[in-house]
Enzyme design. Structure first.
Site, PDB file in Angstrom:
ATOM      1  N   ASP A 198      17.322 -23.410  24.443  1.00 51.57           N
ATOM      2  CA  ASP A 198      17.566 -22.087  25.212  1.00 51.57           C
ATOM      3  C   ASP A 198      16.449 -21.196  25.192  1.00 51.57           C
ATOM      4  OD1 ASP A 198      18.698 -19.302  25.678  1.00 51.57           O
ATOM      5  OD2 ASP A 198      20.545 -19.952  24.930  1.00 51.57           O
TER       6      ASP A 198
ATOM      7  N   HIS B 203      19.933 -21.812  28.545  1.00 48.24           N
ATOM      8  CA  HIS B 203      20.702 -20.682  28.566  1.00 48.24           C
ATOM      9  C   HIS B 203      21.542 -20.710  29.740  1.00 48.24           C
ATOM     10  CE1 HIS B 203      22.086 -16.753  26.756  1.00 48.24           C
ATOM     11  NE2 HIS B 203      21.992 -16.494  28.144  1.00 48.24           N
TER      12      HIS B 203
ATOM     13  N   SER C 153      27.027 -16.006  26.429  1.00 49.19           N
ATOM     14  CA  SER C 153      26.114 -15.238  26.417  1.00 49.19           C
ATOM     15  C   SER C 153      26.684 -13.812  26.227  1.00 49.19           C
ATOM     16  CB  SER C 153      25.608 -15.159  27.795  1.00 49.19           C
ATOM     17  OG  SER C 153      24.184 -14.750  28.265  1.00 49.19           O
TER      18      SER C 153
END
Length: 301
Positions: A249, A277, A115
């Site tokens: 995601d 995610h 991320s």
């Protein structure tokens, strides 16, 4: 700079140490044998190193890797800044990652970022290519959520867009149970079709809370300046690059991973079916660990 190198610990049960770099203290742990290839793990926004699951990290080390994880600024036992008023930038977070490598005497390492950490990993590959043996980019993007600035990237899910537009009230950061509930709700919001392991999330969030003198400081990550966009420079990355991305995601749909793999020369892409995610759930550990180990094998370029 740190005036003495941290003690390397060849066991799989390391103690936590402190590195001083760039005028801040960073809490660090190293797993495995320091004579094996080194991997630096970089967490996402609001995430202390606790979110790199102990069992996952130990398995990666047991596969013949020296694995280093650390608390980024404003998380865990690393230096915190006034809540709502961080005085550092993405460039400082980048310098901290380099500072950890320096403290362990590593001229270069394999970088694994997730991320926000994946964004930092991309910047490391551009700004400090000599320090990067390879890149593994997980659950990240070449340009952030799709929108006017990135019309070719798919937008976040409608449910997530609504959540950002109508954010829930922040938890009472002094209330352990409330903070755990906050992270558990976020895990559900960002997860894919793989069931959320609520017990594991509660344990991790609870430990992160217990290790954080100022738990609310982690929210500062959403306020720091992100630096200049780097998407147009991705073609300059020379480090061998692996992209690992959940097929479900909701923040950075799979098209973001395809764009990264397309725009970074020679990058390879491995889908993680059902993952959202999030930090890799245990259902995909075999795939993720095997992929990282293969990508970081000495001589494999």
């Amino acid at each position: 700079m740190h005036d003495s190198r941290p003690t390397t610990n060849p066991s799989l049960a390391p103690r936590e140490e402190t590195v001083h770099a760039n005028d801040v203290d960073l809490a660090v742990q190293a797993f495995g044998n320091p004579s094996t290839p080194a991997i630096l793990l970089i967490s996402g926004a609001e995430a202390s190193m606790d979110w790199w699951d102990d069992d996952f990290t130990a398995r990666l080390a047991a596969s013949g890797r020296y694995v280093i994880r650390y608390d980024t600024r404003d998380t865990g036992r690393s230096t915190t800044f006034p809540v709502g008023a961080p005085t550092y930038t993405q460039d400082d977070l980048l310098a901290d990652a380099v500072g950890v490598l320096d403290a362990y005497g590593l001229a270069a390492a394999h970088i694994v970022g997730i991320s926000m950490g994946g964004g930092l990993a991309q910047r490391l590959g551009l700004e400090h290519p000599e320090r990067v043996l390879s890149l593994t980019l997980m659950s990240t993007s070449p340009g952030g959520p799709g929108g006017p600035d990135n019309p070719d990237l798919p937008p976040m899910s409608e449910a997530l867009a609504k959540m950002f537009a109508e954010p829930a009230t922040a938890p009472d950061w002094s209330d352990r149970d409330a903070v755990i509930a906050y992270f558990l709700a976020a895990e559900h919001a960002f997860s894919g079709t793989i069931p959320v392991d609520e017990d594991r999330v509660r344990r991790t969030a609870g430990r992160a809370f217990d290790r954080s003198p100022v738990p609310a400081a982690a929210s500062n990550h959403w306020m720091i300046e992100g630096g200049e966009p780097i998407r147009t420079r991705l073609g300059e990355i020379t480090a061998p690059t692996l992209v690992l991305h959940g097929t479900e995601d909701p923040l950075f749909p799979y098209g973001h991973a395809e764009a990264l793999a397309r725009e970074i020369p020679g990058a390879s892409l491995i889908p993680l079916p059902g993952m959202g995610h999030q930090m890799p759930p245990c259902q995909v550990w075999d795939t993720v660990i095997q992929a990282i180990v293969g990508h970081t094998e000495p001589g494999v370029r």
